[in-house]
Write a protein that holds these residues in place. Structure first.
Motif, PDB file in Angstrom:
ATOM      1  N   THR A  33      63.448 -18.816 -41.862  1.00 46.04           N
ATOM      2  CA  THR A  33      61.998 -17.957 -41.929  1.00 46.04           C
ATOM      3  C   THR A  33      62.158 -16.541 -42.001  1.00 46.04           C
ATOM      4  N   PHE A  34      61.304 -16.180 -42.786  1.00 41.49           N
ATOM      5  CA  PHE A  34      61.190 -14.756 -42.767  1.00 41.49           C
ATOM      6  C   PHE A  34      59.456 -14.209 -42.539  1.00 41.49           C
ATOM      7  N   LYS A  35      59.094 -13.407 -41.830  1.00 44.53           N
ATOM      8  CA  LYS A  35      57.770 -13.210 -41.210  1.00 44.53           C
ATOM      9  C   LYS A  35      57.586 -11.839 -41.361  1.00 44.53           C
ATOM     10  N   VAL A  36      56.354 -11.545 -41.817  1.00 44.34           N
ATOM     11  CA  VAL A  36      55.934  -9.814 -41.664  1.00 44.34           C
ATOM     12  C   VAL A  36      54.351  -9.894 -41.177  1.00 44.34           C
ATOM     13  N   THR A  37      54.275  -9.376 -40.001  1.00 46.81           N
ATOM     14  CA  THR A  37      52.956  -9.473 -39.310  1.00 46.81           C
ATOM     15  C   THR A  37      52.611  -7.894 -39.179  1.00 46.81           C
ATOM     16  N   GLY A  38      51.311  -7.641 -39.158  1.00 43.17           N
ATOM     17  CA  GLY A  38      51.023  -6.202 -38.995  1.00 43.17           C
ATOM     18  C   GLY A  38      49.649  -6.177 -38.120  1.00 43.17           C
ATOM     19  N   GLY A  39      49.559  -4.801 -37.902  1.00 39.76           N
ATOM     20  CA  GLY A  39      48.127  -4.583 -36.987  1.00 39.76           C
ATOM     21  C   GLY A  39      48.057  -3.053 -37.038  1.00 39.76           C
ATOM     22  N   GLU A  40      47.170  -2.526 -36.546  1.00 40.64           N
ATOM     23  CA  GLU A  40      47.027  -0.858 -36.426  1.00 40.64           C
ATOM     24  C   GLU A  40      47.090  -0.562 -34.836  1.00 40.64           C
ATOM     25  N   GLN A  41      47.500   0.558 -34.747  1.00 41.38           N
ATOM     26  CA  GLN A  41      47.634   1.019 -33.435  1.00 41.38           C
ATOM     27  C   GLN A  41      47.300   2.631 -33.445  1.00 41.38           C
ATOM     28  N   GLY A  42      46.017   3.051 -33.156  1.00 39.80           N
ATOM     29  CA  GLY A  42      45.770   4.422 -33.677  1.00 39.80           C
ATOM     30  C   GLY A  42      45.892   4.529 -35.324  1.00 39.80           C
ATOM     31  N   GLU A  43      46.575   5.734 -35.493  1.00 37.44           N
ATOM     32  CA  GLU A  43      46.497   6.315 -36.909  1.00 37.44           C
ATOM     33  C   GLU A  43      47.764   5.481 -37.563  1.00 37.44           C
ATOM     34  N   TRP A  44      48.385   4.801 -36.910  1.00 39.44           N
ATOM     35  CA  TRP A  44      49.663   4.091 -37.116  1.00 39.44           C
ATOM     36  C   TRP A  44      49.330   2.640 -37.476  1.00 39.44           C
ATOM     37  N   ALA A  45      49.897   2.281 -38.798  1.00 41.51           N
ATOM     38  CA  ALA A  45      50.098   0.676 -39.200  1.00 41.51           C
ATOM     39  C   ALA A  45      51.547   0.414 -38.922  1.00 41.51           C
ATOM     40  N   VAL A  46      51.745  -0.813 -38.153  1.00 46.25           N
ATOM     41  CA  VAL A  46      52.582  -1.425 -37.538  1.00 46.25           C
ATOM     42  C   VAL A  46      53.094  -2.572 -38.289  1.00 46.25           C
ATOM     43  N   LEU A  47      54.070  -2.756 -38.922  1.00 46.55           N
ATOM     44  CA  LEU A  47      54.702  -4.088 -39.484  1.00 46.55           C
ATOM     45  C   LEU A  47      55.964  -4.405 -38.906  1.00 46.55           C
ATOM     46  N   GLN A  48      55.948  -5.795 -38.038  1.00 49.08           N
ATOM     47  CA  GLN A  48      56.861  -6.282 -37.570  1.00 49.08           C
ATOM     48  C   GLN A  48      57.404  -7.297 -38.541  1.00 49.08           C
ATOM     49  N   VAL A  49      58.977  -7.104 -38.753  1.00 48.69           N
ATOM     50  CA  VAL A  49      59.579  -7.887 -39.644  1.00 48.69           C
ATOM     51  C   VAL A  49      60.469  -9.030 -38.888  1.00 48.69           C
TER      52      VAL A  49
END
Length: 135
Positions: A13-29
């Motif tokens: 399984t490969f997963k990329v999830t994301g969100g925003e925290q302030g000015e930063w975009a965060v991608l968890q891989v």
């Protein structure tokens, strides 16, 4: 979440999830970052930049395998973010994805780890006062 079938019926399984925290975009891989899965991450990075985010954290702490195509995606992401005068930070803990950060070891072995600002966790990567870990 994208399941990929490997030889002999093994499902990875490969997963990329994301969100925003302030000015930063965060991608968890998570999963394997290789020839089959790296285009997914490449597209997600391009989507984030197209949405106007030029500060990006890639959390790779749950990536347990990375090959040269995965490294290529990271270098391309760095180039793209730099072309926008943005900032890219990688999360590569000393111990992640069960037995240690595979990505950290691969980047070090290839001599490209120094190209990236590397942090031990997402909170440190998001903080302005935190210094990157040494190469």
């Amino acid at each position: 979440m994208l399941p990929f079938w490997r030889a002999k019926g093994v499902v990875v399984t490969f997963k990329v999830t994301g969100g925003e925290q302030g000015e930063w975009a965060v991608l968890q891989v998570s999963g394997e970052l290789d020839l089959v899965t790296s285009p997914v991450l490449r597209q997600r990075v391009h989507d984030v930049v197209a949405e106007g985010h030029h500060c990006l954290v890639l959390d790779l702490s749950e990536v347990f395998f990375c090959d040269s195509s995965g490294v290529g995606v990271l270098i391309a992401a760095r180039r793209l973010i730099r072309s926008c005068q943005g900032r890219l930070r990688l999360v590569l803990p000393a111990r992640g994805a069960a037995d240690g950060s595979h990505v950290n070891r691969v980047l070090g072995a290839l001599g490209v780890r120094r190209l990236f600002d590397v942090y031990g966790d997402v909170d440190a990567a998001l903080g302005d006062e935190g210094e990157p870990l040494s190469a």
